[in-house]
Design a protein around this motif. Sequence first.
Motif, PDB file in Angstrom:
ATOM      1  N   GLU A  57       0.807  -1.228   0.000  1.00 22.33           N
ATOM      2  CA  GLU A  57       0.000   0.000   0.000  1.00 22.33           C
ATOM      3  C   GLU A  57       0.837   1.273   0.000  1.00 22.33           C
ATOM      4  O   GLU A  57       0.343   2.321  -0.371  1.00 22.33           O
ATOM      5  CB  GLU A  57      -1.002   0.023   1.162  1.00 22.33           C
ATOM      6  N   PHE A  58       2.080   1.194   0.393  1.00 16.38           N
ATOM      7  CA  PHE A  58       2.911   2.397   0.369  1.00 16.38           C
ATOM      8  C   PHE A  58       3.538   2.637  -0.997  1.00 16.38           C
ATOM      9  O   PHE A  58       4.251   3.611  -1.189  1.00 16.38           O
ATOM     10  CB  PHE A  58       3.994   2.360   1.454  1.00 16.38           C
ATOM     11  N   TYR A  59       3.274   1.751  -1.967  1.00 23.15           N
ATOM     12  CA  TYR A  59       3.768   1.928  -3.333  1.00 23.15           C
ATOM     13  C   TYR A  59       2.649   1.949  -4.374  1.00 23.15           C
ATOM     14  O   TYR A  59       2.871   2.361  -5.501  1.00 23.15           O
ATOM     15  CB  TYR A  59       4.736   0.807  -3.712  1.00 23.15           C
ATOM     16  N   SER A  60       1.475   1.458  -4.015  1.00 23.06           N
ATOM     17  CA  SER A  60       0.402   1.328  -4.993  1.00 23.06           C
ATOM     18  C   SER A  60      -0.930   1.705  -4.369  1.00 23.06           C
ATOM     19  O   SER A  60      -1.187   1.372  -3.210  1.00 23.06           O
ATOM     20  CB  SER A  60       0.335  -0.130  -5.482  1.00 23.06           C
ATOM     21  N   THR A  61      -1.766   2.367  -5.127  1.00 17.77           N
ATOM     22  CA  THR A  61      -3.105   2.666  -4.638  1.00 17.77           C
ATOM     23  C   THR A  61      -4.128   1.673  -5.170  1.00 17.77           C
ATOM     24  O   THR A  61      -5.197   1.517  -4.601  1.00 17.77           O
ATOM     25  CB  THR A  61      -3.538   4.089  -5.054  1.00 17.77           C
ATOM     26  N   ARG A  62      -3.787   0.985  -6.253  1.00 19.41           N
ATOM     27  CA  ARG A  62      -4.715   0.009  -6.855  1.00 19.41           C
ATOM     28  C   ARG A  62      -4.690  -1.315  -6.108  1.00 19.41           C
ATOM     29  O   ARG A  62      -5.713  -1.966  -5.935  1.00 19.41           O
ATOM     30  CB  ARG A  62      -4.345  -0.214  -8.316  1.00 19.41           C
ATOM     31  N   VAL A  63      -3.518  -1.725  -5.658  1.00 22.36           N
ATOM     32  CA  VAL A  63      -3.331  -2.998  -4.951  1.00 22.36           C
ATOM     33  C   VAL A  63      -2.618  -2.685  -3.639  1.00 22.36           C
ATOM     34  O   VAL A  63      -1.545  -2.100  -3.648  1.00 22.36           O
ATOM     35  CB  VAL A  63      -2.484  -3.970  -5.813  1.00 22.36           C
ATOM     36  N   THR A  64      -3.221  -3.082  -2.520  1.00 21.28           N
ATOM     37  CA  THR A  64      -2.599  -2.785  -1.227  1.00 21.28           C
ATOM     38  C   THR A  64      -1.745  -3.931  -0.709  1.00 21.28           C
ATOM     39  O   THR A  64      -0.898  -3.718   0.150  1.00 21.28           O
ATOM     40  CB  THR A  64      -3.667  -2.448  -0.171  1.00 21.28           C
ATOM     41  N   ASP A  65      -1.976  -5.134  -1.229  1.00 22.68           N
ATOM     42  CA  ASP A  65      -1.245  -6.303  -0.753  1.00 22.68           C
ATOM     43  C   ASP A  65      -1.131  -7.327  -1.875  1.00 22.68           C
ATOM     44  O   ASP A  65      -1.984  -7.376  -2.767  1.00 22.68           O
ATOM     45  CB  ASP A  65      -1.980  -6.958   0.434  1.00 22.68           C
ATOM     46  N   VAL A  66      -0.098  -8.148  -1.783  1.00 21.37           N
ATOM     47  CA  VAL A  66       0.052  -9.279  -2.701  1.00 21.37           C
ATOM     48  C   VAL A  66       0.227 -10.515  -1.841  1.00 21.37           C
ATOM     49  O   VAL A  66       1.137 -10.588  -1.013  1.00 21.37           O
ATOM     50  CB  VAL A  66       1.258  -9.105  -3.650  1.00 21.37           C
ATOM     51  N   TRP A  67      -0.669 -11.467  -2.045  1.00 22.19           N
ATOM     52  CA  TRP A  67      -0.608 -12.727  -1.317  1.00 22.19           C
ATOM     53  C   TRP A  67      -0.134 -13.768  -2.320  1.00 22.19           C
ATOM     54  O   TRP A  67      -0.815 -14.043  -3.310  1.00 22.19           O
ATOM     55  CB  TRP A  67      -1.990 -13.072  -0.789  1.00 22.19           C
ATOM     56  N   VAL A  68       1.036 -14.314  -2.086  1.00 23.14           N
ATOM     57  CA  VAL A  68       1.620 -15.292  -3.001  1.00 23.14           C
ATOM     58  C   VAL A  68       1.335 -16.685  -2.457  1.00 23.14           C
ATOM     59  O   VAL A  68       1.701 -17.004  -1.323  1.00 23.14           O
ATOM     60  CB  VAL A  68       3.145 -15.084  -3.159  1.00 23.14           C
ATOM     61  N   TRP A  69       0.692 -17.477  -3.295  1.00 27.42           N
ATOM     62  CA  TRP A  69       0.349 -18.852  -2.925  1.00 27.42           C
ATOM     63  C   TRP A  69       1.112 -19.814  -3.804  1.00 27.42           C
ATOM     64  O   TRP A  69       1.218 -19.606  -5.012  1.00 27.42           O
ATOM     65  CB  TRP A  69      -1.146 -19.100  -3.136  1.00 27.42           C
ATOM     66  N   GLU A  70       1.617 -20.873  -3.221  1.00 27.89           N
ATOM     67  CA  GLU A  70       2.163 -21.980  -3.994  1.00 27.89           C
ATOM     68  C   GLU A  70       1.341 -23.205  -3.628  1.00 27.89           C
ATOM     69  O   GLU A  70       1.119 -23.490  -2.451  1.00 27.89           O
ATOM     70  CB  GLU A  70       3.631 -22.228  -3.686  1.00 27.89           C
ATOM     71  N   ALA A  71       0.862 -23.873  -4.651  1.00 26.75           N
ATOM     72  CA  ALA A  71       0.045 -25.072  -4.453  1.00 26.75           C
ATOM     73  C   ALA A  71       0.729 -26.239  -5.146  1.00 26.75           C
ATOM     74  O   ALA A  71       1.360 -26.062  -6.194  1.00 26.75           O
ATOM     75  CB  ALA A  71      -1.348 -24.857  -5.017  1.00 26.75           C
ATOM     76  N   ASP A  72       0.588 -27.415  -4.578  1.00 21.06           N
ATOM     77  CA  ASP A  72       1.220 -28.603  -5.158  1.00 21.06           C
ATOM     78  C   ASP A  72       0.729 -28.890  -6.570  1.00 21.06           C
ATOM     79  O   ASP A  72       1.458 -29.436  -7.381  1.00 21.06           O
ATOM     80  CB  ASP A  72       0.981 -29.831  -4.277  1.00 21.06           C
ATOM     81  N   ASP A  73      -0.530 -28.512  -6.856  1.00 22.60           N
ATOM     82  CA  ASP A  73      -1.090 -28.754  -8.187  1.00 22.60           C
ATOM     83  C   ASP A  73      -2.315 -27.865  -8.375  1.00 22.60           C
ATOM     84  O   ASP A  73      -2.711 -27.126  -7.472  1.00 22.60           O
ATOM     85  CB  ASP A  73      -1.440 -30.233  -8.382  1.00 22.60           C
ATOM     86  N   HIS A  74      -2.907 -27.943  -9.552  1.00 26.38           N
ATOM     87  CA  HIS A  74      -4.059 -27.085  -9.861  1.00 26.38           C
ATOM     88  C   HIS A  74      -5.271 -27.405  -9.000  1.00 26.38           C
ATOM     89  O   HIS A  74      -6.041 -26.502  -8.658  1.00 26.38           O
ATOM     90  CB  HIS A  74      -4.413 -27.182 -11.352  1.00 26.38           C
ATOM     91  N   ASP A  75      -5.463 -28.667  -8.629  1.00 27.08           N
ATOM     92  CA  ASP A  75      -6.588 -29.022  -7.759  1.00 27.08           C
ATOM     93  C   ASP A  75      -6.442 -28.363  -6.387  1.00 27.08           C
ATOM     94  O   ASP A  75      -7.413 -27.854  -5.829  1.00 27.08           O
ATOM     95  CB  ASP A  75      -6.707 -30.532  -7.610  1.00 27.08           C
ATOM     96  N   ALA A  76      -5.236 -28.384  -5.839  1.00 31.23           N
ATOM     97  CA  ALA A  76      -4.995 -27.752  -4.534  1.00 31.23           C
ATOM     98  C   ALA A  76      -5.264 -26.255  -4.617  1.00 31.23           C
ATOM     99  O   ALA A  76      -5.870 -25.668  -3.711  1.00 31.23           O
ATOM    100  CB  ALA A  76      -3.567 -28.013  -4.069  1.00 31.23           C
ATOM    101  N   TYR A  77      -4.852 -25.621  -5.707  1.00 31.12           N
ATOM    102  CA  TYR A  77      -5.095 -24.189  -5.890  1.00 31.12           C
ATOM    103  C   TYR A  77      -6.599 -23.908  -6.003  1.00 31.12           C
ATOM    104  O   TYR A  77      -7.113 -22.977  -5.383  1.00 31.12           O
ATOM    105  CB  TYR A  77      -4.357 -23.665  -7.128  1.00 31.12           C
ATOM    106  N   GLN A  78      -7.307 -24.713  -6.757  1.00 34.11           N
ATOM    107  CA  GLN A  78      -8.746 -24.521  -6.899  1.00 34.11           C
ATOM    108  C   GLN A  78      -9.447 -24.661  -5.549  1.00 34.11           C
ATOM    109  O   GLN A  78     -10.333 -23.872  -5.215  1.00 34.11           O
ATOM    110  CB  GLN A  78      -9.331 -25.515  -7.898  1.00 34.11           C
ATOM    111  N   ARG A  79      -9.057 -25.656  -4.757  1.00 34.58           N
ATOM    112  CA  ARG A  79      -9.654 -25.830  -3.426  1.00 34.58           C
ATOM    113  C   ARG A  79      -9.377 -24.606  -2.552  1.00 34.58           C
ATOM    114  O   ARG A  79     -10.233 -24.182  -1.765  1.00 34.58           O
ATOM    115  CB  ARG A  79      -9.155 -27.111  -2.767  1.00 34.58           C
ATOM    116  N   LEU A  80      -8.179 -24.023  -2.676  1.00 35.66           N
ATOM    117  CA  LEU A  80      -7.841 -22.826  -1.915  1.00 35.66           C
ATOM    118  C   LEU A  80      -8.773 -21.676  -2.275  1.00 35.66           C
ATOM    119  O   LEU A  80      -9.352 -21.032  -1.391  1.00 35.66           O
ATOM    120  CB  LEU A  80      -6.387 -22.415  -2.199  1.00 35.66           C
ATOM    121  N   VAL A  81      -8.935 -21.401  -3.557  1.00 38.14           N
ATOM    122  CA  VAL A  81      -9.804 -20.300  -3.983  1.00 38.14           C
ATOM    123  C   VAL A  81     -11.243 -20.561  -3.548  1.00 38.14           C
ATOM    124  O   VAL A  81     -11.918 -19.659  -3.042  1.00 38.14           O
ATOM    125  CB  VAL A  81      -9.690 -20.061  -5.500  1.00 38.14           C
ATOM    126  N   ASP A  82     -11.710 -21.781  -3.709  1.00 39.01           N
ATOM    127  CA  ASP A  82     -13.064 -22.114  -3.256  1.00 39.01           C
ATOM    128  C   ASP A  82     -13.210 -21.860  -1.756  1.00 39.01           C
ATOM    129  O   ASP A  82     -14.231 -21.331  -1.301  1.00 39.01           O
ATOM    130  CB  ASP A  82     -13.402 -23.572  -3.575  1.00 39.01           C
TER     131      ASP A  82
END
Length: 121
Positions: A57-82
């Motif tokens: 937030e001290f560098y951008s007004t459009r995005v205040t945070d970036v949350w970086v996720w690493e998932a073992d596979d696409h299914d794990a990522y989909q479950r996270l978003v759900d």
Amino acid sequence: MATERTTAPVTAFMLIKTMPEWLAMTPKERMDAFVTRVVPAIRARTTGVRSRFYDTEFYSTRVTDVWVWEADDHDAYQRLVDALRETPFWDRYFQVVDLLVGTENGYARTYGVEAVTGIAT
């Protein structure tokens, strides 16, 4: 050149912006809400995910945070978003501005070459 398909971890850069409901809480209330309303849903519905969180937030007004996720596979990522969509995180505490999803050095795995884009000086 023959190509080989391999499974790679999925990395997602979740670009988010704080919402008024989140900002109206005290820092303690924010941490309590996150620990009691968001984290349990992630833990209950996912396996094979890891995260890092960056304040921007001290560098951008459009995005205040970036949350970086690493998932073992696409299914794990989909479950996270759900899981996140079933909590106040999604569209109450934060607006998800964009999702940038990829695999690290995917080109190197696809073409069987050395990854030359990771540079350290």
